[in-house]
Design a protein around this motif. Structure first.
Motif, mmCIF file in Angstrom:
data_model
loop_
_atom_site.group_PDB
_atom_site.id
_atom_site.type_symbol
_atom_site.label_atom_id
_atom_site.label_comp_id
_atom_site.label_asym_id
_atom_site.label_seq_id
_atom_site.Cartn_x
_atom_site.Cartn_y
_atom_site.Cartn_z
ATOM 1 N N VAL A 96 0.820 -1.219 0.000
ATOM 2 C CA VAL A 96 0.000 0.000 0.000
ATOM 3 C C VAL A 96 0.855 1.271 0.000
ATOM 4 C CG1 VAL A 96 -2.003 -1.088 1.055
ATOM 5 C CG2 VAL A 96 -0.214 -0.160 2.535
ATOM 6 N N VAL A 97 2.132 1.162 -0.398
ATOM 7 C CA VAL A 97 2.968 2.358 -0.474
ATOM 8 C C VAL A 97 2.476 3.251 -1.611
ATOM 9 C CG1 VAL A 97 5.008 1.210 0.485
ATOM 10 C CG2 VAL A 97 4.653 1.228 -1.986
ATOM 11 N N ASP A 98 2.691 4.538 -1.447
ATOM 12 C CA ASP A 98 2.369 5.496 -2.492
ATOM 13 C C ASP A 98 3.369 6.650 -2.408
ATOM 14 O OD1 ASP A 98 1.477 7.149 -0.353
ATOM 15 O OD2 ASP A 98 -0.528 6.275 -0.497
ATOM 16 N N LYS A 99 3.061 7.749 -3.054
ATOM 17 C CA LYS A 99 4.004 8.865 -3.084
ATOM 18 C C LYS A 99 4.204 9.498 -1.709
ATOM 19 C CE LYS A 99 3.122 10.113 -7.915
ATOM 20 N NZ LYS A 99 2.666 11.181 -8.855
ATOM 21 N N VAL A 100 3.239 9.330 -0.837
ATOM 22 C CA VAL A 100 3.318 9.934 0.498
ATOM 23 C C VAL A 100 3.702 8.905 1.561
ATOM 24 C CG1 VAL A 100 2.016 11.163 2.289
ATOM 25 C CG2 VAL A 100 1.604 11.668 -0.130
ATOM 26 N N PHE A 101 3.207 7.681 1.417
ATOM 27 C CA PHE A 101 3.391 6.627 2.413
ATOM 28 C C PHE A 101 4.549 5.719 1.980
ATOM 29 C CE2 PHE A 101 2.386 2.574 4.458
ATOM 30 C CZ PHE A 101 2.082 2.978 5.749
ATOM 31 N N LYS A 102 5.666 5.789 2.699
ATOM 32 C CA LYS A 102 6.859 5.011 2.370
ATOM 33 C C LYS A 102 7.168 4.019 3.489
ATOM 34 C CE LYS A 102 7.498 7.690 -1.250
ATOM 35 N NZ LYS A 102 7.231 7.219 -2.616
ATOM 36 N N VAL A 103 7.745 2.882 3.107
ATOM 37 C CA VAL A 103 8.052 1.821 4.076
ATOM 38 C C VAL A 103 9.476 1.325 3.844
ATOM 39 C CG1 VAL A 103 7.406 -0.451 4.957
ATOM 40 C CG2 VAL A 103 5.644 1.089 4.088
ATOM 41 N N ARG A 104 10.246 1.246 4.936
ATOM 42 C CA ARG A 104 11.593 0.671 4.878
ATOM 43 C C ARG A 104 11.730 -0.345 6.001
ATOM 44 N NH1 ARG A 104 15.447 5.505 5.632
ATOM 45 N NH2 ARG A 104 13.671 6.269 6.849
ATOM 46 N N GLN A 105 12.524 -1.386 5.747
ATOM 47 C CA GLN A 105 12.691 -2.452 6.741
ATOM 48 C C GLN A 105 14.110 -2.459 7.290
ATOM 49 O OE1 GLN A 105 12.424 -6.530 5.326
ATOM 50 N NE2 GLN A 105 11.433 -7.199 7.212
#
Length: 219
Positions: free
Chosen positions: A84-93
Motif C-alpha cells: 500500500v505504499v504510495d508517493k506519500v506513504f513510504k516503508v523501509r525495513q
C-alpha cells in the motif's frame, strides 16, 4: 558439497524414476524395523505431494514445525505495508544507525508519511491490557531519538479485543514524542464464512490505523 552428494549417491543402488502419488505412500507397511522411519516418510509425503498448512481445518495431519514467530510477524507486516505504499506513504525495513562504539540499532520498520517519520516495531505477544513492558518502552524511546521520530508504534496481534493507546514520554525536550500501542486483528470472517481467514486488505487496514491515530497530533 556437490562432490559429497555424488559420493554419497554411490552408496545407493540405481533405481528407475518413480511418479510419486498419495497411493505410493498408502502402500507402505510399517513394522517393528521400519516404524522409526514413519516421521521422515510423512515429511517426505507432505513435501513431494506439495501439501502446505492452512488456517482452515483439513483432512491431513500436519506435523508441527517451529518458526520464529517474531521474525514471521515482522516480515508479514512489512509485506502487507509494502502493498500500500504510495508517493506519500513510504516503508523501509530494518534501517540501521550507529548507537554505541561499533554497535547499531535497527528497528523492524521505518515509515515515512509526508514529513512525519514513524518507527514501527512488531511484537508477537498476547497482551490482555495495553501495558507494554518497560524494556519495550525504553527501546522505542531510543528509536524516537535516533530516528528523529515524534511517534513510535508497538504493533501486537489482537487477541483479547484490547484497545490501542497513545502514551507520551516525559522529558526535558522541546519537541514532545510518544509511543503508540496498536493491536491488529489479523483473523476476520469474510463474506459470512464461519472459518476465519487472513484478510486481503490487511495492509490498507493497518495503514488507515496508523494515519488516523487519535491523539497523534498531540505527541
Amino acid at each position: 558439497m556437490t562432490n559429497r552428494i555424488a559420493a554419497l549417491s554411490l552408496n545407493f543402488p540405481e533405481l528407475p524414476d518413480l511418479k510419486v502419488s498419495n497411493e505410493t505412500f498408502g502402500r507402505l507397511i510399517y513394522d517393528r524395523k521400519t516404524e522409526h522411519y514413519r516421521t521422515a516418510l510423512e515429511i517426505a509425503r507432505l513435501l513431494l505431494l506439495n501439501y502446505h498448512p492452512d488456517i482452515q481445518s483439513g483432512k491431513e495431519h500436519v506435523l508441527a514445525l517451529l518458526f520464529d514467530m517474531n521474525m514471521l510477524w515482522e516480515k508479514y507486516i512489512y509485506v502487507q505495508l509494502k502493498k500500500v505504499v504510495d508517493k506519500v506513504f513510504k516503508v523501509r525495513q530494518q534501517v540501521s544507525k550507529p548507537f554505541w562504539q561499533h554497535k547499531t540499532i535497527r528497528p523492524d520498520i521505518v515509515l515515512t508519511i509526508g514529513a512525519e517519520q514513524i518507527v514501527l516495531d512488531t511484537k508477537w505477544k498476547a497482551l490482555r491490557y495495553a501495558v507494554p513492558s518497560d524494556d519495550d518502552l525504553k527501546q522505542m524511546y531510543v528509536y524516537n531519538h535516533h530516528f528523529e521520530a515524534e511517534r513510535s508504534i508497538l504493533l501486537y496481534p489482537q487477541v483479547f479485543g484490547t484497545d490501542g493507546i497513545v502514551g507520551h514520554y516525559h522529558e526535558c525536550r522541546v519537541k514532545q514524542h510518544c509511543c503508540q500501542l496498536l493491536f491488529l486483528d489479523i483473523f476476520k470472517s469474510l463474506s459470512g464464512e464461519a472459518n476465519p481467514k487472513l484478510p486481503n486488505d490487511l495492509g490498507s487496514v493497518l495503514k488507515g490505523l496508523i494515519i488516523e491515530t487519535p491523539g497523534k497530533k498531540s505527541c
